[in-house]
Motif scaffolding. Structure first.
Motif, PDB file in Angstrom:
ATOM      1  N   LEU A  45       0.814  -1.214   0.000  1.00  0.00           N
ATOM      2  CA  LEU A  45       0.000   0.000   0.000  1.00  0.00           C
ATOM      3  C   LEU A  45       0.854   1.275   0.000  1.00  0.00           C
ATOM      4  O   LEU A  45       0.643   2.156  -0.852  1.00  0.00           O
ATOM      5  N   PRO A  46       1.867   1.414   0.907  1.00  0.00           N
ATOM      6  CA  PRO A  46       2.699   2.618   0.885  1.00  0.00           C
ATOM      7  C   PRO A  46       3.512   2.763  -0.404  1.00  0.00           C
ATOM      8  O   PRO A  46       3.829   3.888  -0.812  1.00  0.00           O
ATOM      9  N   ALA A  47       3.822   1.646  -1.045  1.00  0.00           N
ATOM     10  CA  ALA A  47       4.586   1.702  -2.289  1.00  0.00           C
ATOM     11  C   ALA A  47       3.728   2.135  -3.473  1.00  0.00           C
ATOM     12  O   ALA A  47       4.240   2.322  -4.581  1.00  0.00           O
ATOM     13  N   GLY A  48       2.454   2.285  -3.250  1.00  0.00           N
ATOM     14  CA  GLY A  48       1.566   2.727  -4.322  1.00  0.00           C
ATOM     15  C   GLY A  48       1.168   1.629  -5.286  1.00  0.00           C
ATOM     16  O   GLY A  48       0.653   1.897  -6.369  1.00  0.00           O
ATOM     17  N   MET A  49       1.393   0.358  -4.908  1.00  0.00           N
ATOM     18  CA  MET A  49       1.056  -0.765  -5.782  1.00  0.00           C
ATOM     19  C   MET A  49      -0.409  -1.169  -5.656  1.00  0.00           C
ATOM     20  O   MET A  49      -0.894  -2.005  -6.410  1.00  0.00           O
ATOM     21  N   VAL A  82      -4.406   0.480  -3.687  1.00  0.00           N
ATOM     22  CA  VAL A  82      -5.049   1.570  -2.964  1.00  0.00           C
ATOM     23  C   VAL A  82      -5.861   0.969  -1.814  1.00  0.00           C
ATOM     24  O   VAL A  82      -6.088  -0.247  -1.758  1.00  0.00           O
ATOM     25  N   GLN A  83      -6.301   1.801  -0.903  1.00  0.00           N
ATOM     26  CA  GLN A  83      -7.031   1.318   0.271  1.00  0.00           C
ATOM     27  C   GLN A  83      -8.283   0.547  -0.129  1.00  0.00           C
ATOM     28  O   GLN A  83      -8.670  -0.423   0.532  1.00  0.00           O
TER      29      GLN A  83
END
Length: 243
Positions: free
Chosen positions: A213-217, A219-220
């Motif tokens: 999630l933090p890597a942008g791979m 979304v929530q």
């Protein structure tokens, strides 16, 4: 006198030239009993076998009604807590009017088929041809064996309203992430996915939440597609409330 090979040859929609032009026609090879028989094993003919598997699956499951697929390890012993949990989940789904679909094998699959069958519900097993023969468990009431994984996967997605995923290995993970991918890309809609066993799935969920999630791979919203629980009633309610 040797007949010269034509420079171009048409075979249905195909156009063949130079060295690809065959020495004989399709009809000659079909009618000549002295000819080779390996034609039945080539890829174009394999399409008919694949088609037959789709027809068998669609025909056999067309009137199934609303159902939930339950996945998990074939290695789960009958005296394991997860075996009993799978049996109870299937029994409760049956009481709520759902059929249960599994891979038809032992372990978690057997437990889920057992729970549905003991409840008097529809217990389905979709088996797969493997190097080491694995027959359908004794609690399967409707069983179909497939040669091709992708045909079998289509049946799971098409005829279930969602997945409950118990602890399992590569096969379980494969089914889980394919469903998540189809859901994420909008290929399937309103498709609940429940992971049963917070301790087992906790590491995976932490990795998704803290790495992917933090890597942008993702979304929530993608993460929200997954519901994790240890409670049988909660797992079943996840489907009943979304029905």
């Amino acid at each position: 006198m040797t007949e010269q090979r034509p420079s171009e040859y048409r075979r249905g929609p195909m156009r063949l030239r130079r060295d690809q032009v065959p020495d004989s026609t399709t009809d000659q090879r079909l009618l000549d009993h002295r000819g080779p028989h390996d034609w039945v094993h080539t890829d174009p003919w394999r399409v008919l076998r694949i088609q037959a598997e789709f027809v068998e699956g669609f025909g056999g499951l067309a009137e199934l009604g609303k159902s939930v697929a339950i996945f998990g390890s074939a290695r789960t012993a009958p005296d394991a807590p997860m075996y009993e949990a799978a049996r109870r989940i299937a029994h409760r789904l049956c009481e709520e009017g759902y059929g249960v679909i599994t891979g038809g094998g032992p372990g978690i699959m057997e437990a889920a088929n057992r729970g549905a069958s003991e409840c008097g519900g529809v217990s389905v097993g979709l088996g797969i041809e493997l190097p080491h023969e694995q027959s359908l468990n004794d609690w399967v009431d409707i069983g179909i064996n497939f040669r091709y994984f992708f045909v079998r996967k289509t049946m799971f997605v098409k005829y279930s309203q969602g997945y409950i995923v118990m602890p399992g290995g590569f096969g379980t993970m494969d089914e889980l992430f394919e469903a998540l991918t189809l859901s994420q890309t909008g290929k399937i809609t309103t498709f609940p996915i429940v992971l049963f066993g917070t301790e087992y799935w906790g590491g995976l969920m932490d990795w998704l939440r803290t790495t992917m999630l933090p890597a942008g791979m993702m979304v929530q919203e993608d993460l929200d597609r997954i519901h994790v629980t240890d409670d049988v009633e909660d797992a079943v309610r996840w489907f009943v409330e979304k029905d």
